[in-house]
Each structure stands twice: as C-alpha cells, then as structure tokens.
Design an enzyme around this catalytic site. Structure first.
Site, PDB file in Angstrom:
ATOM      1  N   HIS A 198      15.023  -6.931   7.067  1.00 15.97           N
ATOM      2  CA  HIS A 198      15.315  -7.429   5.710  1.00 15.97           C
ATOM      3  C   HIS A 198      16.036  -6.374   4.876  1.00 15.97           C
ATOM      4  O   HIS A 198      15.593  -5.234   4.783  1.00 15.97           O
ATOM      5  CB  HIS A 198      14.015  -7.830   5.002  1.00 15.97           C
ATOM      6  CG  HIS A 198      13.468  -9.146   5.478  1.00 15.97           C
ATOM      7  ND1 HIS A 198      12.443  -9.801   4.839  1.00 15.97           N
ATOM      8  CD2 HIS A 198      13.809  -9.920   6.523  1.00 15.97           C
ATOM      9  CE1 HIS A 198      12.186 -10.934   5.478  1.00 15.97           C
ATOM     10  NE2 HIS A 198      12.986 -11.017   6.516  1.00 15.97           N
ATOM     11  N   TYR A 217       8.028 -11.656  -4.135  1.00 16.83           N
ATOM     12  CA  TYR A 217       6.895 -11.158  -4.925  1.00 16.83           C
ATOM     13  C   TYR A 217       6.996 -11.850  -6.281  1.00 16.83           C
ATOM     14  O   TYR A 217       7.942 -11.601  -7.030  1.00 16.83           O
ATOM     15  CB  TYR A 217       6.979  -9.641  -5.109  1.00 16.83           C
ATOM     16  CG  TYR A 217       6.706  -8.834  -3.846  1.00 16.83           C
ATOM     17  CD1 TYR A 217       7.692  -8.611  -2.898  1.00 16.83           C
ATOM     18  CD2 TYR A 217       5.442  -8.282  -3.623  1.00 16.83           C
ATOM     19  CE1 TYR A 217       7.429  -7.866  -1.749  1.00 16.83           C
ATOM     20  CE2 TYR A 217       5.173  -7.529  -2.482  1.00 16.83           C
ATOM     21  CZ  TYR A 217       6.169  -7.331  -1.542  1.00 16.83           C
ATOM     22  OH  TYR A 217       5.906  -6.592  -0.412  1.00 16.83           O
ATOM     23  N   PRO A 272      -2.477  -3.793  -0.955  1.00 13.90           N
ATOM     24  CA  PRO A 272      -1.375  -4.175  -0.055  1.00 13.90           C
ATOM     25  C   PRO A 272      -0.044  -4.478  -0.742  1.00 13.90           C
ATOM     26  O   PRO A 272       0.965  -4.643  -0.054  1.00 13.90           O
ATOM     27  CB  PRO A 272      -1.915  -5.423   0.655  1.00 13.90           C
ATOM     28  CG  PRO A 272      -2.998  -5.942  -0.206  1.00 13.90           C
ATOM     29  CD  PRO A 272      -3.570  -4.776  -0.937  1.00 13.90           C
ATOM     30  N   LYS A 324       2.149  -0.318   2.092  1.00 13.67           N
ATOM     31  CA  LYS A 324       2.233   1.100   2.464  1.00 13.67           C
ATOM     32  C   LYS A 324       1.192   1.570   3.485  1.00 13.67           C
ATOM     33  O   LYS A 324       1.363   2.634   4.078  1.00 13.67           O
ATOM     34  CB  LYS A 324       2.079   1.980   1.191  1.00 13.67           C
ATOM     35  CG  LYS A 324       3.272   1.903   0.276  1.00 13.67           C
ATOM     36  CD  LYS A 324       4.440   2.687   0.826  1.00 13.67           C
ATOM     37  CE  LYS A 324       5.749   2.331   0.212  1.00 13.67           C
ATOM     38  NZ  LYS A 324       6.672   1.614   1.070  1.00 13.67           N
ATOM     39  N   TYR A 328       9.939   1.468  -1.747  1.00 10.01           N
ATOM     40  CA  TYR A 328       9.592   0.357  -0.853  1.00 10.01           C
ATOM     41  C   TYR A 328      10.053   0.639   0.583  1.00 10.01           C
ATOM     42  O   TYR A 328       9.305   0.413   1.538  1.00 10.01           O
ATOM     43  CB  TYR A 328      10.205  -0.956  -1.367  1.00 10.01           C
ATOM     44  CG  TYR A 328       9.587  -2.184  -0.737  1.00 10.01           C
ATOM     45  CD1 TYR A 328       8.526  -2.851  -1.355  1.00 10.01           C
ATOM     46  CD2 TYR A 328      10.041  -2.664   0.483  1.00 10.01           C
ATOM     47  CE1 TYR A 328       7.945  -3.961  -0.771  1.00 10.01           C
ATOM     48  CE2 TYR A 328       9.468  -3.772   1.078  1.00 10.01           C
ATOM     49  CZ  TYR A 328       8.419  -4.424   0.446  1.00 10.01           C
ATOM     50  OH  TYR A 328       7.846  -5.522   1.037  1.00 10.01           O
TER      51      TYR A 328
HETATM   52  P1  RFL Z   1      -7.015   0.741  11.452  1.00 15.14           P
HETATM   53  O1  RFL Z   1      -5.873  -0.152  11.775  1.00 15.14           O
HETATM   54  O2  RFL Z   1      -8.143   0.182  10.683  1.00 15.14           O
HETATM   55  O3  RFL Z   1      -7.556   1.292  12.850  1.00 15.14           O
HETATM   56  C1  RFL Z   1      -8.780   1.974  12.951  1.00 15.14           C
HETATM   57  C2  RFL Z   1      -9.358   1.713  14.326  1.00 15.14           C
HETATM   58  O4  RFL Z   1     -10.544   2.483  14.493  1.00 15.14           O
HETATM   59  C3  RFL Z   1     -11.507   1.679  15.138  1.00 15.14           C
HETATM   60  N1  RFL Z   1     -12.855   2.222  14.850  1.00 15.14           N
HETATM   61  C4  RFL Z   1     -13.626   2.869  15.769  1.00 15.14           C
HETATM   62  N2  RFL Z   1     -13.385   3.182  17.035  1.00 15.14           N
HETATM   63  C5  RFL Z   1     -14.372   3.843  17.707  1.00 15.14           C
HETATM   64  N3  RFL Z   1     -15.567   4.181  17.126  1.00 15.14           N
HETATM   65  C6  RFL Z   1     -15.817   3.885  15.846  1.00 15.14           C
HETATM   66  N4  RFL Z   1     -17.006   4.226  15.292  1.00 15.14           N
HETATM   67  C7  RFL Z   1     -14.822   3.209  15.089  1.00 15.14           C
HETATM   68  N5  RFL Z   1     -14.750   2.749  13.816  1.00 15.14           N
HETATM   69  C8  RFL Z   1     -13.557   2.163  13.685  1.00 15.14           C
HETATM   70  C9  RFL Z   1     -11.277   0.302  14.554  1.00 15.14           C
HETATM   71  O5  RFL Z   1     -11.841  -0.718  15.381  1.00 15.14           O
HETATM   72  C10 RFL Z   1      -9.755   0.249  14.495  1.00 15.14           C
HETATM   73  O6  RFL Z   1      -9.188  -0.279  15.674  1.00 15.14           O
HETATM   74  O7  RFL Z   1      -6.565   2.078  10.711  1.00 15.14           O
HETATM   75  P2  RFL Z   1      -5.188   2.895  10.763  1.00 15.14           P
HETATM   76  O8  RFL Z   1      -4.786   3.141  12.192  1.00 15.14           O
HETATM   77  O9  RFL Z   1      -5.381   4.011   9.852  1.00 15.14           O
HETATM   78  O10 RFL Z   1      -4.074   1.883  10.190  1.00 15.14           O
HETATM   79  C11 RFL Z   1      -4.071   1.518   8.837  1.00 15.14           C
HETATM   80  C12 RFL Z   1      -3.613   0.060   8.685  1.00 15.14           C
HETATM   81  O11 RFL Z   1      -4.416  -0.754   9.519  1.00 15.14           O
HETATM   82  C13 RFL Z   1      -3.691  -0.435   7.227  1.00 15.14           C
HETATM   83  O12 RFL Z   1      -3.385   0.596   6.329  1.00 15.14           O
HETATM   84  C14 RFL Z   1      -2.717  -1.607   6.966  1.00 15.14           C
HETATM   85  O13 RFL Z   1      -3.116  -2.750   7.674  1.00 15.14           O
HETATM   86  C15 RFL Z   1      -2.635  -1.925   5.473  1.00 15.14           C
HETATM   87  N6  RFL Z   1      -1.762  -3.089   5.188  1.00 15.14           N
HETATM   88  C16 RFL Z   1      -0.390  -2.974   5.185  1.00 15.14           C
HETATM   89  N7  RFL Z   1       0.195  -1.796   5.475  1.00 15.14           N
HETATM   90  C17 RFL Z   1       1.563  -1.711   5.533  1.00 15.14           C
HETATM   91  O14 RFL Z   1       2.080  -0.612   5.784  1.00 15.14           O
HETATM   92  N8  RFL Z   1       2.398  -2.799   5.328  1.00 15.14           N
HETATM   93  C18 RFL Z   1       1.869  -4.023   5.040  1.00 15.14           C
HETATM   94  O15 RFL Z   1       2.623  -4.991   4.922  1.00 15.14           O
HETATM   95  C19 RFL Z   1       0.439  -4.140   4.926  1.00 15.14           C
HETATM   96  N9  RFL Z   1      -0.119  -5.320   4.655  1.00 15.14           N
HETATM   97  C20 RFL Z   1      -2.344  -4.339   4.953  1.00 15.14           C
HETATM   98  C21 RFL Z   1      -1.481  -5.450   4.681  1.00 15.14           C
HETATM   99  C22 RFL Z   1      -3.718  -4.523   5.010  1.00 15.14           C
HETATM  100  C23 RFL Z   1      -4.238  -5.776   4.783  1.00 15.14           C
HETATM  101  N10 RFL Z   1      -5.635  -5.901   4.845  1.00 15.14           N
HETATM  102  C24 RFL Z   1      -6.268  -6.798   5.737  1.00 15.14           C
HETATM  103  C25 RFL Z   1      -6.442  -4.912   4.214  1.00 15.14           C
HETATM  104  C26 RFL Z   1      -1.986  -6.688   4.459  1.00 15.14           C
HETATM  105  C27 RFL Z   1      -3.365  -6.852   4.482  1.00 15.14           C
HETATM  106  C28 RFL Z   1      -3.867  -8.209   4.216  1.00 15.14           C
HETATM  107  C1  PHB Z   2       2.413  -9.232   4.973  1.00 12.01           C
HETATM  108  O1  PHB Z   2       3.375  -9.850   5.485  1.00 12.01           O
HETATM  109  O2  PHB Z   2       1.259  -9.320   5.423  1.00 12.01           O
HETATM  110  C2  PHB Z   2       2.650  -8.391   3.787  1.00 12.01           C
HETATM  111  C3  PHB Z   2       3.949  -8.214   3.324  1.00 12.01           C
HETATM  112  C4  PHB Z   2       4.172  -7.434   2.199  1.00 12.01           C
HETATM  113  C5  PHB Z   2       3.099  -6.857   1.541  1.00 12.01           C
HETATM  114  C6  PHB Z   2       1.805  -7.013   2.003  1.00 12.01           C
HETATM  115  C7  PHB Z   2       1.577  -7.791   3.135  1.00 12.01           C
HETATM  116  O3  PHB Z   2       3.342  -6.135   0.412  1.00 12.01           O
END
Ligand code: RFL
Ligand code: PHB
Length: 399
Positions: free
Chosen positions: A75, A209, A301, A305, A393
């Site tokens: 994008h 957004y 979110p 980031k 962004y």
């Molecule tokens: P994760 O992905 O949570 O991975 C951590 C892993 O550790 C495991 N774990 C264990 N393993 C062994 N022993 C234990 N005791 C453990 N405890 C935990 C877990 O099972 C897991 O597999 O962390 P990591 O690697 O730091 O990654 C971070 C991302 O997951 C998170 O920041 C993003 O998902 C946030 N986020 C977004 N980030 C973006 O950069 N762009 C986005 O568009 C974006 N959209 C989002 C998001 C997060 C969302 N939610 C659900 C909070 C959208 C949403 C809806």
């Molecule tokens: C997503 O597609 O899940 C998404 C996209 C942009 C955001 C957060 C989540 O800022």
C-alpha cells in the site's frame, strides 16, 4: 534432569523470538526457541496486519520474504476519513519512496517457522513450566518440560550465554526480574476495539482510518475475500450483544461519507474485543536476560507498531549479540536497552497521538470533537503535518 547447552536461549516463538533466532542463525550463532503453544496455534493467531517498510526489508534480507512479496498487499497510502470526507496520505511522495505491506502476523510466523526449520533450527513447541535462573551470572539457565521431544515429562535444563525474553505480555521473563529493577510506564485508554473478520471483497484499495462522533473505525484487509475491520467500543463490550446486523449498522453509520460510501458486507466469522493500553518497561535487560517485543512494551493498535517494534528489537539485539561473539565487544549489549527504547518511545508517542486524534473519548464535548477535526484537517492539509504522519507510519529508522 536432561541438560543442553546453547548460545542464546529464546523464550517465545512470536515475531520477536523467531526473527531473533533466524538473524542469529545467519550470523552463525545458535539458539533454541521454546514456545508454550502448538505450531498450529502460533500459525493461526489473529493479530497484526501492517508491516513497515523496514520489517518488509528485514524479511527479504533474511530470506523469508518470498510469500509476503507475492501475497501481501503493498500500500502506497492510507485514507483518513472525518467530517464526511476522505483525505489521503501518500507515503512514497512524503517519505522518499517508502510504503507498507498488509500481511497477517500468522503468515509472518508461518514463514519464519518454515525458514527456521528448513535451516534445521531448534524450535520446541508446547513446552511447559518454563523458568529462568542465574540471570546475573555468565551462564543463565532455562528449565522446562518438553514431552514432545524427550518423550518423557522430565525437566530439561539449558545452559546459555544469553536468554532472550520474547514471550509477549503474559510471559514469564519480565516477572522473573527481581522487584525494584524495572520501571513500568503505563497508560490505559478508556475504550477498546471490536474486531471482526468477514467474508467479503475489499471495501477500499487502502486502509481507512475513520474518526466519527460515534467512535473510531478501521477498515483493513487480509485477502481478496477476507476483510478485517474494527470499531471503537467499550473495553468491557459483550460480544454476544452484537449480531451481524447490528455490527454492520454501526459500521455504516460511522463510515458514512457525504457522497454515500458504504462498506461491502458479508458473513462475519470472527469477533473479538481488544483492550487498548500503552506500556513500556525500562531497562529491557537484567544481567544476561534481554527483553524483546511485547514482553517489554505494548502500544495501542492504532499506529500498527507492535509487530514492527518486535522486529526492530530483534534486529538491535541480534546486532549486539553478534558483536559479542564476532568482535568480543559488549558495548552494544550494554547499549541495547537505550538504543531500543529510543525507537520504542517514538512509536509509543506516535501510537498515543494517532489514537488520541482518531477516537471519541468518553465525556468529550463538541469542542473536543471540533479540535480533533481541525487537527485532522491540518495534518492532511499541510505537507509538514502529512509528512510527520507518513514517516512515523512507514516506520522510523533503526539507529
Ligand atoms: P507475541 O506475538 O505475543 O509472541 C510471544 C510468544 O511467546 C509465547 N509465550 C511463551 N512461550 C513459552 N513459555 C512461556 N511461559 C510463554 N509465554 C508466552 C506465546 O505463546 C507467543 O507465541 O509477542 P512478540 O513476538 O513480541 O510480537 C508482538 C506482536 O505480537 C504484537 O505487538 C502485535 O500483534 C501488535 N499488533 C500490531 N502490530 C503491528 O506492528 N501492526 C499491526 O497492524 C498490529 N495490529 C496488533 C494489531 C495487536 C492486536 N491485538 C490482538 C492486541 C492488531 C491487534 C488486534
Ligand atoms: C489490521 O489489519 O489488523 C490492522 C491494520 C492497521 C492497524 C491495526 C490493525 O493500525
């Protein structure tokens, strides 16, 4: 007790842990990754969608970007919708050619797991009772139970040079640091996001957004026939009070434009409520334990980031560990927390600012709403304002 030895013990097979493990492998440094969930679960988790240019470049550089380049959506901008109209922020013209890629986090995990296993990497899924010891010694240790590999329920102990705590917000690494060492900075937001996945064609070529008096909406995508959308809700919103019809009526109301735009609707097959908070811990190190990704920080979110910060932490930590082994230097390890936190705080500021501009705050009056519209009008109408949004962004450089 079974014993093992590795250079870097990594807890967590999310983006932070998998990226760190693979970057280290490419530098000839061995690691063992311990993950409490099954491979299927890690490859199915519904989370992030937006990859910054730097994260895309990293995936390509480490040889895990092929499917992302083919199947991801690349994008050039986003749409900001407010006051019934659309304004577009064009990334390449404002950032010297950068863009973002929409590619689901579970696909990133899947591609990284494949890359690790193809190069005979050691990832142990469904490990239990993971605990860490001797963090302030030069031989920190991890203990865990791992029925799948050992076939028994006995405890295995891994002696490491370093431990990377990549185990997300609910992990064991951060709580294993003695009380009083970490400072925690936190902000809770008085709203959440109601997220859906639906079977429908994309409603827009770029993410929308939308700021509306009824609350924020985000129109995102996952594939040509699966769409991801969110609307601002109460943090305690009850999923079962939202029928598909009610959800679509809410999206239509908040997304309405002066020229009659409407989202493409379809059957909803996933509904979740996501809480919103900012959290940063400092320092991101205790002895030979280094925290990376969500284990050390959480952003709302809105700015997309979280995964991208996990990727930059992994790069900064891998660089420091590589300098230790290859050049006998520990200055980069000493600087890891400071270097990573500068980028984290900038992303925390951006996520807070973007969240504040786009959401309706409980109790806010018409004056506040008009200020938010004026801010959006300024950001989209001024090259300086648009550039500030665009460069944050698509992602700031890693120092
Ligand atoms: P994760 O992905 O949570 O991975 C951590 C892993 O550790 C495991 N774990 C264990 N393993 C062994 N022993 C234990 N005791 C453990 N405890 C935990 C877990 O099972 C897991 O597999 O962390 P990591 O690697 O730091 O990654 C971070 C991302 O997951 C998170 O920041 C993003 O998902 C946030 N986020 C977004 N980030 C973006 O950069 N762009 C986005 O568009 C974006 N959209 C989002 C998001 C997060 C969302 N939610 C659900 C909070 C959208 C949403 C809806
Ligand atoms: C997503 O597609 O899940 C998404 C996209 C942009 C955001 C957060 C989540 O800022």
């Amino acid at each position: 007790m079974k014993t093992l030895r590795t250079q870097v013990g990594i807890i967590g097979a999310g983006p932070a842990g998998l990226l760190l493990s693979h970057i280290l492998h490419l530098q000839g440094i061995e690691s063992i990754v311990l993950e409490k969930n099954s491979r299927e679960d890690v490859e199915a988790i519904i989370k992030a969608g937006v990859l910054e240019q730097g994260t895309v470049d990293l995936m390509n550089r480490i040889g895990a970007g092929q499917r992302m380049m083919k199947e991801g959506f690349h994008h050039d901008g986003i749409i900001l919708r407010f006051d019934g109209r659309d304004e577009r922020i064009d990334f390449p013209s404002l950032t010297g050619g950068k863009k973002v890629t929409i590619y689901a986090q579970h696909d990133v995990n899947k591609d990284l797991i494949k890359a690790r296993l193809d190069s005979r990497g050691d990832i142990r899924f469904q490990t239990r009772d993971v605990s860490i010891y001797d963090l302030d010694s030069s031989t920190p240790k991890i203990r865990f139970r791992d029925k799948q590999v050992s076939g028994t329920d006995e405890v295995t102990e891994i002696t490491c040079d370093f431990i990377a705590g990549c185990d997300g917000t609910q992990g064991i690494c951060r709580p294993s640091i003695p009380a009083g060492v970490l400072k925690i900075y936190e902000r809770l937001y008085p709203f959440g996001w109601f997220g859906i996945l639906c079977k429908a064609p994309p409603s827009s070529h770029e993410l929308i957004y939308a700021m509306h008096e009824r609350g924020f909406v985000l129109v995102s995508t996952r594939s040509p026939d699966v769409q991801r959308m969110y609307f601002q809700c109460s943090p305690t919103e009850k999923l079962d009070e939202w029928s598909d019809d009610r959800i679509w009526a809410e999206f239509r109301a908040r997304l309405a434009t002066n020229d009659g735009w409407a989202p493409k609707e379809g059957p909803i097959f996933s509904k979740t409520v996501i809480g919103m908070r900012s959290m940063v811990v400092a320092p991101m190190r205790y002895g030979r334990l280094f925290l990376s990704g969500d284990a050390a920080h959480v952003v709302p979110p809105t700015g997309a980031k979280g995964l991208n910060l996990a990727a930059s932490d992994a790069q900064i930590l891998a660089r420091a560990i590589t300098a230790f082994y290859k050049s006998n230097r520990d200055d980069l390890l000493d600087q890891y927390s400071t270097t990573a936190l500068r980028r984290i705080w900038k992303a925390t500021r951006f996520s807070w600012w973007f969240t504040s501009m786009m959401h309706s705050f409980p109790g806010a009056d018409e004056f506040q709403h008009r200020l938010q519209i004026a801010e959006l009008d300024y950001v989209t109408g001024s090259k300086a304002g648009a550039t500030a949004l665009a460069e944050n962004y698509v992602g700031l450089a890693i120092e």
